[in-house]
Design an enzyme around this catalytic site. Structure first.
Site: not given
Ligand SMILES: Cc1ncc(COP(=O)(O)O)c(C=O)c1O
Length: 332
Positions: A49, A265, A291
């Protein structure tokens, strides 16, 4: 493509390292696997982020905002880092959090929740899972309340994933190409988590804008392909247009694998637990349960199935998130 046309703050101290995962590559017996360490970038335990916030917070400051408002899940990394950026800039920050699983919000929880308190969120509004409330509307309500008090809020959307935020990952694509050039390692694939899609879409737009044909493989961690592919494509097109990329991005450039999502999710899968354990025990690298664990599970499975082959170089983008491990102790 020219990204200098946008105002930008600097939250990363320079390019994040690319390292070879020698032991993992050897054990899997497939391609040479590399990792880009966006997890160790910048402030407050780092993560993807920050690249988006460099652009978004610069925009907020140029509009004279005194408060950032954003939203996310109850262990949101995005909320942690938006709050940290607000602190650094002397701004206030208010958060809207939505439960994914009914009853899962615990105000005493560790991980990112602890950091919301420590970093000093001005307000945390929690929406229960059973309520069909819209986080966007809740954020607008907070902004209206602040306006009535004479304050000025800047709303950052879920995951920082509008065209301006995703510009941070167009910039990351340039960074990867420069690192590839100087290290003489050509990446056959880039593997990234794909959720609110700013990371995936920004990378696509950036590589396309530099006429690079490196395929970006998105591993879905939020939703299935029927919705995710359109989300990524629409955003990538907007990023490319706003960044001044003239050629039209082909729809086929959006590659998503949704078989590693599991039940949905943030819900754990056996592959995620295996991947988090493997990276910790073989490489001393901490992934996260929501993630990067699922994304690495995808990379491992695609290697085992022969999709990624010996002699190829695969770059895994570590987008951060390890603070959430401390809220998932039962899994590990
Ligand atoms: C650690 C982490 N990786 C990946 C993502 C996913 O990225 P994006 O929301 O840009 O697809 C997030 C989103 O919150 C995240 O916190």
């Amino acid at each position: 493509m020219n990204l200098n046309r946008f105002p930008r703050r600097e939250y990363l101290s320079g390019p994040t390292p690319i390292e070879k995962l020698s032991r993992l590559s050897e054990v899997l017996g497939g391609p040479d696997i590399y990792i880009k360490r966006d997890d160790i970038s910048g402030m407050a335990l780092g993560g993807n982020k920050l690249r988006k916030l460099e652009f978004l917070v610069a925009d907020a400051l140029s509009q004279g905002a005194d408060t950032l408002i954003t939203c996310g899940a109850i262990q949101s990394n995005h909320c942690r880092l938006t709050l940290a950026a607000a602190v650094k800039e002397g701004l206030k920050c208010q958060l809207v959090l939505k439960e994914n699983v009914p009853g899962s919000y615990n105000p005493q929880a560790s991980g990112n929740n602890l950091l919301f308190n420590l970093l000093g969120a001005e307000k945390v509004k929690v929406i229960p899972a059973d309520k069909k409330a819209d986080m966007g509307l809740e954020m607008q309500e907070l902004a209206r309340t602040l306006a009535a008090e004479g304050r000025k809020a800047y709303i950052i959307p879920l995951g920082g994933s509008n065209a301006l935020g995703a510009m941070g990952y167009a910039a990351c694509a340039l960074e990867i190409l420069c690192q590839s050039w100087s290290s003489r390692v050509n990446f056959d694939y880039i593997v990234s988590p794909s959720a609110s899609s700013g990371t995936h879409a920004g990378l696509l737009a950036g590589f396309w804008g530099m006429s690079s044909d490196a395929p970006v493989i998105g591993i879905n961690v939020l939703q299935k392909n029927d919705r995710q592919k359109d989300l990524v494509y629409d955003l990538a097109q907007r990023v490319a247009a706003e960044a001044g990329v003239h050629a039209t991005l082909p729809r086929e450039s959006v590659v998503c694998f949704d078989e590693y999502l599991g039940e949905g999710y943030s819900l754990p899968t056996a592959g995620m637990v295996e991947a988090v354990r493997m990276l910790a025990s073989m490489e001393g690298i901490l992934l996260d349960p929501v993630y990067t664990g699922k994304t690495m599970a995808g990379l491992i499975d695609l290697t085992r199935k022969g999709f990624f082959k010996q002699g190829q170089n695969v770059l895994f983008l570590h987008t951060g998130g390890s603070p959430a491990l401390f809220s998932a102790t039962a899994l590990f």
